[in-house]
Write a protein that holds these residues in place. Structure first.
Motif, PDB file in Angstrom:
ATOM      1  N   UNK A  23       0.840  -1.190   0.000  1.00 21.10           N
ATOM      2  CA  UNK A  23       0.000   0.000   0.000  1.00 21.10           C
ATOM      3  C   UNK A  23       0.876   1.240   0.000  1.00 21.10           C
ATOM      4  N   UNK A  24       0.583   2.150  -0.902  1.00 22.36           N
ATOM      5  CA  UNK A  24       1.386   3.350  -1.102  1.00 22.36           C
ATOM      6  C   UNK A  24       0.591   4.559  -0.645  1.00 22.36           C
ATOM      7  N   UNK A  25       1.184   5.369   0.199  1.00 25.12           N
ATOM      8  CA  UNK A  25       0.513   6.576   0.656  1.00 25.12           C
ATOM      9  C   UNK A  25       0.709   7.705  -0.338  1.00 25.12           C
ATOM     10  N   UNK A  26      -0.346   8.484  -0.551  1.00 25.42           N
ATOM     11  CA  UNK A  26      -0.269   9.606  -1.448  1.00 25.42           C
ATOM     12  C   UNK A  26      -0.231   9.190  -2.905  1.00 25.42           C
ATOM     13  N   UNK A  27      -0.309  10.180  -3.761  1.00 20.25           N
ATOM     14  CA  UNK A  27      -0.266   9.938  -5.194  1.00 20.25           C
ATOM     15  C   UNK A  27       1.176   9.970  -5.672  1.00 20.25           C
ATOM     16  N   UNK A  28       1.571   9.012  -6.480  1.00 12.84           N
ATOM     17  CA  UNK A  28       2.938   9.024  -6.993  1.00 12.84           C
ATOM     18  C   UNK A  28       3.122  10.080  -8.066  1.00 12.84           C
ATOM     19  N   UNK A  29       4.345  10.496  -8.259  1.00  7.72           N
ATOM     20  CA  UNK A  29       4.658  11.384  -9.365  1.00  7.72           C
ATOM     21  C   UNK A  29       4.539  10.640 -10.682  1.00  7.72           C
ATOM     22  N   UNK A  30       4.593  11.383 -11.760  1.00  6.79           N
ATOM     23  CA  UNK A  30       4.357  10.805 -13.075  1.00  6.79           C
ATOM     24  C   UNK A  30       5.416   9.796 -13.482  1.00  6.79           C
ATOM     25  N   UNK A  31       6.623   9.914 -12.944  1.00  7.71           N
ATOM     26  CA  UNK A  31       7.709   9.014 -13.311  1.00  7.71           C
ATOM     27  C   UNK A  31       8.092   8.104 -12.146  1.00  7.71           C
ATOM     28  N   UNK A  32       7.108   7.510 -11.513  1.00  5.28           N
ATOM     29  CA  UNK A  32       7.383   6.619 -10.394  1.00  5.28           C
ATOM     30  C   UNK A  32       7.780   5.234 -10.887  1.00  5.28           C
ATOM     31  N   UNK A  33       8.492   4.523 -10.048  1.00  6.56           N
ATOM     32  CA  UNK A  33       8.754   3.106 -10.229  1.00  6.56           C
ATOM     33  C   UNK A  33       8.568   2.405  -8.887  1.00  6.56           C
ATOM     34  N   UNK A  34       8.054   1.196  -8.935  1.00  6.38           N
ATOM     35  CA  UNK A  34       7.864   0.380  -7.750  1.00  6.38           C
ATOM     36  C   UNK A  34       8.588  -0.936  -7.942  1.00  6.38           C
ATOM     37  N   UNK A  35       9.166  -1.437  -6.883  1.00  4.83           N
ATOM     38  CA  UNK A  35       9.890  -2.684  -6.969  1.00  4.83           C
ATOM     39  C   UNK A  35       9.665  -3.573  -5.763  1.00  4.83           C
ATOM     40  N   UNK A  36       9.893  -4.861  -5.980  1.00 12.28           N
ATOM     41  CA  UNK A  36       9.961  -5.847  -4.909  1.00 12.28           C
ATOM     42  C   UNK A  36      11.370  -6.401  -4.888  1.00 12.28           C
ATOM     43  N   UNK A  37      11.979  -6.365  -3.730  1.00 10.05           N
ATOM     44  CA  UNK A  37      13.304  -6.913  -3.540  1.00 10.05           C
ATOM     45  C   UNK A  37      13.281  -7.824  -2.332  1.00 10.05           C
ATOM     46  N   UNK A  38      14.195  -8.782  -2.288  1.00  7.92           N
ATOM     47  CA  UNK A  38      14.211  -9.729  -1.187  1.00  7.92           C
ATOM     48  C   UNK A  38      15.627  -9.934  -0.680  1.00  7.92           C
ATOM     49  N   UNK A  39      15.701 -10.367   0.566  1.00 10.24           N
ATOM     50  CA  UNK A  39      16.980 -10.642   1.186  1.00 10.24           C
ATOM     51  C   UNK A  39      16.853 -11.889   2.044  1.00 10.24           C
ATOM     52  N   UNK A  40      17.617 -12.892   1.698  1.00 11.09           N
ATOM     53  CA  UNK A  40      17.692 -14.108   2.492  1.00 11.09           C
ATOM     54  C   UNK A  40      18.818 -13.972   3.506  1.00 11.09           C
ATOM     55  N   UNK A  41      18.770 -14.735   4.597  1.00  6.96           N
ATOM     56  CA  UNK A  41      19.833 -14.654   5.598  1.00  6.96           C
ATOM     57  C   UNK A  41      21.207 -14.879   4.992  1.00  6.96           C
ATOM     58  N   UNK A  42      22.126 -13.976   5.282  1.00 10.93           N
ATOM     59  CA  UNK A  42      23.482 -14.095   4.791  1.00 10.93           C
ATOM     60  C   UNK A  42      23.677 -13.699   3.349  1.00 10.93           C
ATOM     61  N   UNK A  43      22.647 -13.209   2.697  1.00 12.26           N
ATOM     62  CA  UNK A  43      22.751 -12.830   1.299  1.00 12.26           C
ATOM     63  C   UNK A  43      22.439 -11.353   1.104  1.00 12.26           C
ATOM     64  N   UNK A  44      22.860 -10.831  -0.033  1.00 15.41           N
ATOM     65  CA  UNK A  44      22.563  -9.456  -0.382  1.00 15.41           C
ATOM     66  C   UNK A  44      21.137  -9.336  -0.916  1.00 15.41           C
ATOM     67  N   UNK A  45      20.673  -8.097  -0.989  1.00 10.70           N
ATOM     68  CA  UNK A  45      19.369  -7.861  -1.587  1.00 10.70           C
ATOM     69  C   UNK A  45      19.353  -8.330  -3.036  1.00 10.70           C
ATOM     70  N   UNK A  46      18.261  -8.940  -3.421  1.00 12.72           N
ATOM     71  CA  UNK A  46      18.047  -9.385  -4.787  1.00 12.72           C
ATOM     72  C   UNK A  46      16.775  -8.754  -5.321  1.00 12.72           C
ATOM     73  N   UNK A  47      16.883  -8.047  -6.424  1.00 10.71           N
ATOM     74  CA  UNK A  47      15.702  -7.510  -7.065  1.00 10.71           C
ATOM     75  C   UNK A  47      14.843  -8.628  -7.621  1.00 10.71           C
TER      76      UNK A  47
END
Length: 128
Positions: A23-47
């Motif tokens: 859930x996103x608060x407020x209205x995004x600007x015209x050039x918004x991007x949204x992403x999901x990223x994950x991080x497992x224990x001992x690992x770096x963030x993965x897009x």
């Protein structure tokens, strides 16, 4: 900053499905991007997946064909539908956003450096 709240995580068995919501608060600007990223224990963030203001999507090779990102602008919500879950999908999943999104290749949206706003994260656990 944009405020993001994730929901929908939990524990499932291999082959199961989950849908994450952001859930996103407020209205995004015209050039918004949204992403999901994950991080497992001992690992770096993965897009995992990303979507821009025009609806263009990109998914990481590790989830392509199983996960789908989508958005409902009226509800100001971004979703991640996760099917055929595997134990290696176990991670903390974060919703992220930028309201000034410029890129040459959509794959760049999988990089954590693109995002200035982050949710608190939500756990997804997949057992054998």
């Amino acid at each position: 900053q944009i405020h993001l709240v994730e929901s929908g995580g939990g524990s499932v068995q291999s082959g199961g499905s989950l849908t994450l919501s952001c859930a996103v608060s407020g209205a995004p600007n015209s050039r918004f991007c949204m992403g999901w990223l994950r991080q497992a224990p001992g690992k770096e963030h993965e897009g995992v997946a990303a979507i821009d203001s025009e609806g263009r999507t990109v998914h990481a090779d590790s989830v392509k064909g199983r996960f789908t990102i989508s958005q409902d602008k009226a509800k100001k919500t971004v979703y991640l539908q996760m099917n055929s879950l595997k134990p290696e999908d176990t991670a903390m999943y974060f919703c992220a956003a930028t309201d000034v999104c410029y890129y040459r290749n959509a794959a760049n949206l999988l990089g954590e450096g693109y995002y200035g706003s982050w949710g608190h994260g939500i756990q997804v656990s997949v057992s054998n």
